[in-house]
Design a protein around this motif. Structure first.
Motif, PDB file in Angstrom:
ATOM      1  N   LYS A 126      -6.271   7.669 -15.442  1.00  0.00           N
ATOM      2  CA  LYS A 126      -4.657   7.181 -15.162  1.00  0.00           C
ATOM      3  C   LYS A 126      -3.915   8.684 -15.075  1.00  0.00           C
ATOM      4  N   ASN A 127      -4.231   9.632 -15.654  1.00  0.00           N
ATOM      5  CA  ASN A 127      -3.566  10.974 -15.636  1.00  0.00           C
ATOM      6  C   ASN A 127      -4.190  11.979 -14.676  1.00  0.00           C
ATOM      7  N   SER A 128      -4.905  11.510 -13.909  1.00  0.00           N
ATOM      8  CA  SER A 128      -5.582  12.422 -12.956  1.00  0.00           C
ATOM      9  C   SER A 128      -5.264  12.211 -11.343  1.00  0.00           C
ATOM     10  N   ASP A 129      -5.400  13.209 -10.578  1.00  0.00           N
ATOM     11  CA  ASP A 129      -5.251  13.127  -8.822  1.00  0.00           C
ATOM     12  C   ASP A 129      -6.678  12.903  -8.383  1.00  0.00           C
ATOM     13  N   ILE A 130      -6.643  12.644  -7.207  1.00  0.00           N
ATOM     14  CA  ILE A 130      -7.686  12.512  -6.392  1.00  0.00           C
ATOM     15  C   ILE A 130      -8.786  13.727  -6.312  1.00  0.00           C
ATOM     16  N   GLU A 131      -7.849  14.887  -6.146  1.00  0.00           N
ATOM     17  CA  GLU A 131      -8.608  16.234  -6.055  1.00  0.00           C
ATOM     18  C   GLU A 131      -9.207  16.431  -7.713  1.00  0.00           C
ATOM     19  N   SER A 132      -8.604  16.125  -8.447  1.00  0.00           N
ATOM     20  CA  SER A 132      -9.495  16.306  -9.869  1.00  0.00           C
ATOM     21  C   SER A 132     -10.696  15.361 -10.126  1.00  0.00           C
ATOM     22  N   LEU A 133     -10.483  14.159  -9.427  1.00  0.00           N
ATOM     23  CA  LEU A 133     -11.638  13.143  -9.610  1.00  0.00           C
ATOM     24  C   LEU A 133     -12.526  13.708  -8.885  1.00  0.00           C
ATOM     25  N   LEU A 134     -12.282  14.041  -7.392  1.00  0.00           N
ATOM     26  CA  LEU A 134     -13.425  14.604  -6.506  1.00  0.00           C
ATOM     27  C   LEU A 134     -14.161  15.814  -7.172  1.00  0.00           C
ATOM     28  N   PHE A 135     -13.368  16.624  -7.944  1.00  0.00           N
ATOM     29  CA  PHE A 135     -13.928  17.994  -8.247  1.00  0.00           C
ATOM     30  C   PHE A 135     -14.800  17.721  -9.294  1.00  0.00           C
ATOM     31  N   SER A 136     -14.296  16.872 -10.371  1.00  0.00           N
ATOM     32  CA  SER A 136     -15.301  16.308 -11.370  1.00  0.00           C
ATOM     33  C   SER A 136     -16.726  15.690 -11.100  1.00  0.00           C
ATOM     34  N   GLN A 137     -16.743  15.131  -9.852  1.00  0.00           N
ATOM     35  CA  GLN A 137     -17.711  14.518  -9.231  1.00  0.00           C
ATOM     36  C   GLN A 137     -18.501  14.873  -8.053  1.00  0.00           C
ATOM     37  N   ARG A 138     -17.987  16.483  -8.125  1.00  0.00           N
ATOM     38  CA  ARG A 138     -18.596  17.532  -6.810  1.00  0.00           C
ATOM     39  C   ARG A 138     -20.240  17.323  -6.812  1.00  0.00           C
ATOM     40  N   HIS A 139     -20.765  16.960  -7.910  1.00  0.00           N
ATOM     41  CA  HIS A 139     -22.227  17.298  -7.796  1.00  0.00           C
ATOM     42  C   HIS A 139     -23.092  15.669  -8.079  1.00  0.00           C
ATOM     43  N   ASN A 140     -22.122  14.749  -7.768  1.00  0.00           N
ATOM     44  CA  ASN A 140     -22.729  13.338  -7.997  1.00  0.00           C
ATOM     45  C   ASN A 140     -23.104  12.754  -6.568  1.00  0.00           C
TER      46      ASN A 140
ATOM     47  N   THR B 209       0.869  -1.007   0.071  1.00  0.00           N
ATOM     48  CA  THR B 209      -0.052   0.011   0.114  1.00  0.00           C
ATOM     49  C   THR B 209       0.994   1.254  -0.085  1.00  0.00           C
ATOM     50  N   THR B 210       0.252   2.303  -0.393  1.00  0.00           N
ATOM     51  CA  THR B 210       0.969   3.667  -0.405  1.00  0.00           C
ATOM     52  C   THR B 210       0.493   4.479   0.826  1.00  0.00           C
ATOM     53  N   GLU B 211       1.295   4.461   1.679  1.00  0.00           N
ATOM     54  CA  GLU B 211       1.145   5.182   3.238  1.00  0.00           C
ATOM     55  C   GLU B 211       0.415   6.667   3.040  1.00  0.00           C
ATOM     56  N   ASP B 212       0.964   7.331   2.267  1.00  0.00           N
ATOM     57  CA  ASP B 212       0.575   8.905   2.327  1.00  0.00           C
ATOM     58  C   ASP B 212      -0.241   9.277   1.367  1.00  0.00           C
ATOM     59  N   ILE B 213      -1.256   8.595   1.130  1.00  0.00           N
ATOM     60  CA  ILE B 213      -2.405   9.032   0.129  1.00  0.00           C
ATOM     61  C   ILE B 213      -2.941  10.447   0.630  1.00  0.00           C
ATOM     62  N   ASN B 214      -3.005  11.411  -0.499  1.00  0.00           N
ATOM     63  CA  ASN B 214      -3.701  12.640  -0.258  1.00  0.00           C
ATOM     64  C   ASN B 214      -4.392  13.308  -1.362  1.00  0.00           C
ATOM     65  N   ILE B 215      -4.969  14.200  -1.264  1.00  0.00           N
ATOM     66  CA  ILE B 215      -5.860  14.628  -2.358  1.00  0.00           C
ATOM     67  C   ILE B 215      -4.750  14.779  -3.679  1.00  0.00           C
TER      68      ILE B 215
ATOM     69  N   SER C 130      -2.421   9.888  -7.033  1.00  0.00           N
ATOM     70  CA  SER C 130      -2.841   9.496  -8.163  1.00  0.00           C
ATOM     71  C   SER C 130      -4.167   8.989  -7.572  1.00  0.00           C
ATOM     72  N   ALA C 131      -5.136   9.256  -8.813  1.00  0.00           N
ATOM     73  CA  ALA C 131      -6.606   8.613  -8.896  1.00  0.00           C
ATOM     74  C   ALA C 131      -6.586   7.400  -8.677  1.00  0.00           C
TER      75      ALA C 131
END
Length: 197
Positions: free
Chosen positions: A123-137, A20-26, A29-30
């Motif tokens: 593959k080319n996104s981070d978690i922040e971009s993923l969450l932003f794109s889904q902010r109304h989901n 696992t990756t210990e330091d996952i943050n926003i 990588s998505a």
């Protein structure tokens, strides 16, 4: 028949843990919050299963969403515990159905109604971009499609995002919109409080 070998655990102290990756943050990588069906098979259910039986099965398996397939294992939709809520059953009964007659096919969300995220863009996104794109989901799950193979490649669960980011969110009520508010907007509010102090 082969003989199996048994070994005493008396002198064993360690456990094997998945990498696992210990330091996952926003900004991670998505893909770190993605369930890839090439390594973890999809949880599927046939459309002809009784809906009331599926509720019990999903609770027993501790899953909140299943991919619906036909008898040839072709993808035809998804069904979640939200689609199987008591309110949904009551509405269907009010429309003249018997509870025991309702099948997964009657309550699922058909593939024609769904949008899936492109695996290439994930593959080319981070978690922040993923969450932003889904902010109304308001849903908890997002399918990911491999456009090259025209197949469902995997799924992202808002609960997995919550767990990986270690957010203080009740996963029973999480959605992508709520996770976005907690992870992104919550951080901004926290940063404002720090600046004031």
């Amino acid at each position: 028949m082969k003989t199996l070998t048994y070994v005493s655990t008396k002198d064993v102290n360690n456990l094997i843990w998945p990498a696992t990756t210990e330091d996952i943050n926003i900004y991670s990588s998505a893909l770190s919050v993605f369930t890839d069906f090439t390594t973890a098979g999809p949880r599927v259910i046939e459309s002809s299963i009784r809906a009331d039986e599926l509720v019990q099965l999903m609770k027993k398996e501790h899953v909140r969403m299943k991919i619906v397939v036909d008898t040839d294992n072709h993808f035809i939709g998804v069904i979640s515990l939200d689609d199987l809520s008591e309110d949904v059953f009551i509405k269907q009964i009010a429309n003249g159905f018997k509870r025991s007659e309702l099948m997964v096919a009657d309550l699922m969300r058909a593939k024609e109604e769904l949008l899936a995220l492109s695996y290439t863009s994930l593959k080319n996104s981070d978690i922040e971009s993923l969450l932003f794109s889904q902010r109304h989901n308001l849903l908890q799950h997002l399918l990911v499609i491999d456009e090259d193979t025209k197949a469902i490649r995997g799924v992202i669960s808002s609960n997995d995002v919550v767990r990986q980011l270690r957010l203080d969110v009740d996963v029973a009520f999480s959605s992508f919109a709520y996770t976005y508010q907690s992870a992104i907007l919550g951080q901004k509010d926290h940063a404002k409080k720090l600046k004031v102090a």
